[in-house]
Design a protein around this motif. Sequence first.
Motif, PDB file in Angstrom:
ATOM      1  N   LEU A  75       0.182  -1.002  -0.055  1.00 28.54           N
ATOM      2  CA  LEU A  75       0.031  -0.505   0.456  1.00 28.54           C
ATOM      3  C   LEU A  75       0.978   1.906  -0.190  1.00 28.54           C
ATOM      4  O   LEU A  75       0.428   2.606  -1.019  1.00 28.54           O
ATOM      5  N   PHE A  76       2.178   1.397   0.460  1.00 32.36           N
ATOM      6  CA  PHE A  76       2.427   2.513   0.742  1.00 32.36           C
ATOM      7  C   PHE A  76       3.779   2.935  -0.597  1.00 32.36           C
ATOM      8  O   PHE A  76       3.131   3.606  -1.252  1.00 32.36           O
TER       9      PHE A  76
ATOM     10  N   PRO B 288       6.615  16.449  -1.550  1.00 36.78           N
ATOM     11  CA  PRO B 288       5.370  15.016  -0.712  1.00 36.78           C
ATOM     12  C   PRO B 288       5.955  13.669  -0.471  1.00 36.78           C
ATOM     13  O   PRO B 288       5.432  12.997   0.203  1.00 36.78           O
ATOM     14  N   ALA B 289       6.789  13.110  -0.868  1.00 36.16           N
ATOM     15  CA  ALA B 289       7.498  11.432  -0.620  1.00 36.16           C
ATOM     16  C   ALA B 289       7.853  11.051   0.027  1.00 36.16           C
ATOM     17  O   ALA B 289       7.769  10.252   1.244  1.00 36.16           O
TER      18      ALA B 289
ATOM     19  N   PHE C  91       7.006   9.152   6.070  1.00 34.52           N
ATOM     20  CA  PHE C  91       7.241   9.284   7.151  1.00 34.52           C
ATOM     21  C   PHE C  91       5.894   8.898   7.843  1.00 34.52           C
ATOM     22  O   PHE C  91       5.804   8.016   9.371  1.00 34.52           O
ATOM     23  N   LEU C  92       4.880   9.366   7.248  1.00 34.22           N
ATOM     24  CA  LEU C  92       3.488   8.121   7.531  1.00 34.22           C
ATOM     25  C   LEU C  92       3.191   7.214   7.357  1.00 34.22           C
ATOM     26  O   LEU C  92       2.615   6.513   8.073  1.00 34.22           O
ATOM     27  N   PHE C  93       3.868   6.320   6.429  1.00 32.75           N
ATOM     28  CA  PHE C  93       4.425   5.496   6.367  1.00 32.75           C
ATOM     29  C   PHE C  93       4.587   4.186   7.941  1.00 32.75           C
ATOM     30  O   PHE C  93       4.149   3.663   8.539  1.00 32.75           O
ATOM     31  N   SER C  94       5.996   5.365   7.854  1.00 36.28           N
ATOM     32  CA  SER C  94       6.598   4.469   8.768  1.00 36.28           C
ATOM     33  C   SER C  94       6.475   4.315  10.568  1.00 36.28           C
ATOM     34  O   SER C  94       6.034   3.469  11.174  1.00 36.28           O
ATOM     35  N   VAL C  95       4.862   5.751  10.568  1.00 38.26           N
ATOM     36  CA  VAL C  95       4.114   5.437  12.337  1.00 38.26           C
ATOM     37  C   VAL C  95       3.465   4.317  11.580  1.00 38.26           C
ATOM     38  O   VAL C  95       2.952   3.789  12.831  1.00 38.26           O
ATOM     39  N   VAL C  96       2.366   3.918  10.639  1.00 35.86           N
ATOM     40  CA  VAL C  96       1.947   2.865  10.467  1.00 35.86           C
ATOM     41  C   VAL C  96       2.651   1.682  10.965  1.00 35.86           C
ATOM     42  O   VAL C  96       1.588   0.730  11.408  1.00 35.86           O
ATOM     43  N   LEU C  97       3.439   1.992   9.642  1.00 36.56           N
ATOM     44  CA  LEU C  97       3.924   0.621  10.473  1.00 36.56           C
ATOM     45  C   LEU C  97       4.689  -0.132  10.989  1.00 36.56           C
ATOM     46  O   LEU C  97       4.226  -1.218  11.666  1.00 36.56           O
TER      47      LEU C  97
END
Length: 357
Positions: free
Chosen positions: A193-194, A219-220, A225-231
């Motif tokens: 998804l990321f 923006p990438a 960063f958002l992905f790292s928090v979700v992961l």
Amino acid sequence: MEVSSGLNPRPNSHALDRDIDHEEKEAADIENLELETVVHDYHFRSMSALEILRETVRILRYNSAGFMAIVAVLICPVSAVVLSNVLVNQSLSKWLSIRLLLIAKSSGLPLRPFVKHSCQKLSETVVSVTLSFPLFITLSLLSKAAVVYSVDCTYSRRKFDSSKLYVIVSKIWKRVVFTYLWVCLVVSGCVTLFLVLLIVVSSVFFLIMGFPSDLILYPAMVVGFLFSVVLANTIIICNIAVVISVLEDVSGPQALLRSSSLIKGQTQVGLLIFLGSTIGMAFVEGLFEHRVKTLSYGDGSSRIWEGPLLVVMYSFVVLIDSMMSAVFYFSCKSYRMESANEENEPVLEALTIPSVQ
């Protein structure tokens, strides 16, 4: 020696006077005093990450023989494979890295060294995890189950028993494997998804809005960063789900949902545990990459002792991470049960009563 599972861990002094001599009595008192120190707060309050680490160290000191056996037999072989990348197919990794770079270029991302390095590390990780999957689903999963069993032994006032561990694992193995497969599916879905979201965001800024390549990197980075928090949150939930599949009669999606509900309100503690473990593993991996794979003295003799030493260090980080996940589970579970005025009881002992005399 197995310790009574009653509420008071101290043995009856009159019985000891009748059955053992003075020296054996002193040794038994010392052992039970140490155990009482470990389990003095079995009904936890909400614990911080530092308190969970201290609790983990106390448990490690009490059941040190059992944990050392787990490290030597189950964790060290996996750590050696992971650090050495012996199963990584370099040609396959290079092929995947090139494909990722082509996708990044087509979506507008600039091919800077950071992007190239990220694509290379991602491809190596994917290939390594895929080829090492049989090892992860056997030895690594067994080590996690054994660590959870050992922690449960401590809180149930029992010593590590390999025969009981074999009986327990034979009873719970199917649900643990099923949960682990769901964990792999969830983590793989997050990574996929990321990548899709990153490509979409980069393409929108590059093709539709006409941003230059250099600006698309920002923006990438936000998406990353958002992905790292979700992961990180996902991995915390997955780790506790594996613990739940060992200790409770649930597996797969139910274990993941149970984990998500259990750690609610304690996510910050889980994130700190995950951050500490990740930094520790990355540090040892970096040392191994630099000292063993890249550097060597003269004929390479430094690798003879530095390699095994770093493997042992990495194994201990993995052990502490697994133990802290188990302690974190007990902390959340006991806190929830106390809030609901329910009584907590030993979990795995009931599985061995009919089979082990």
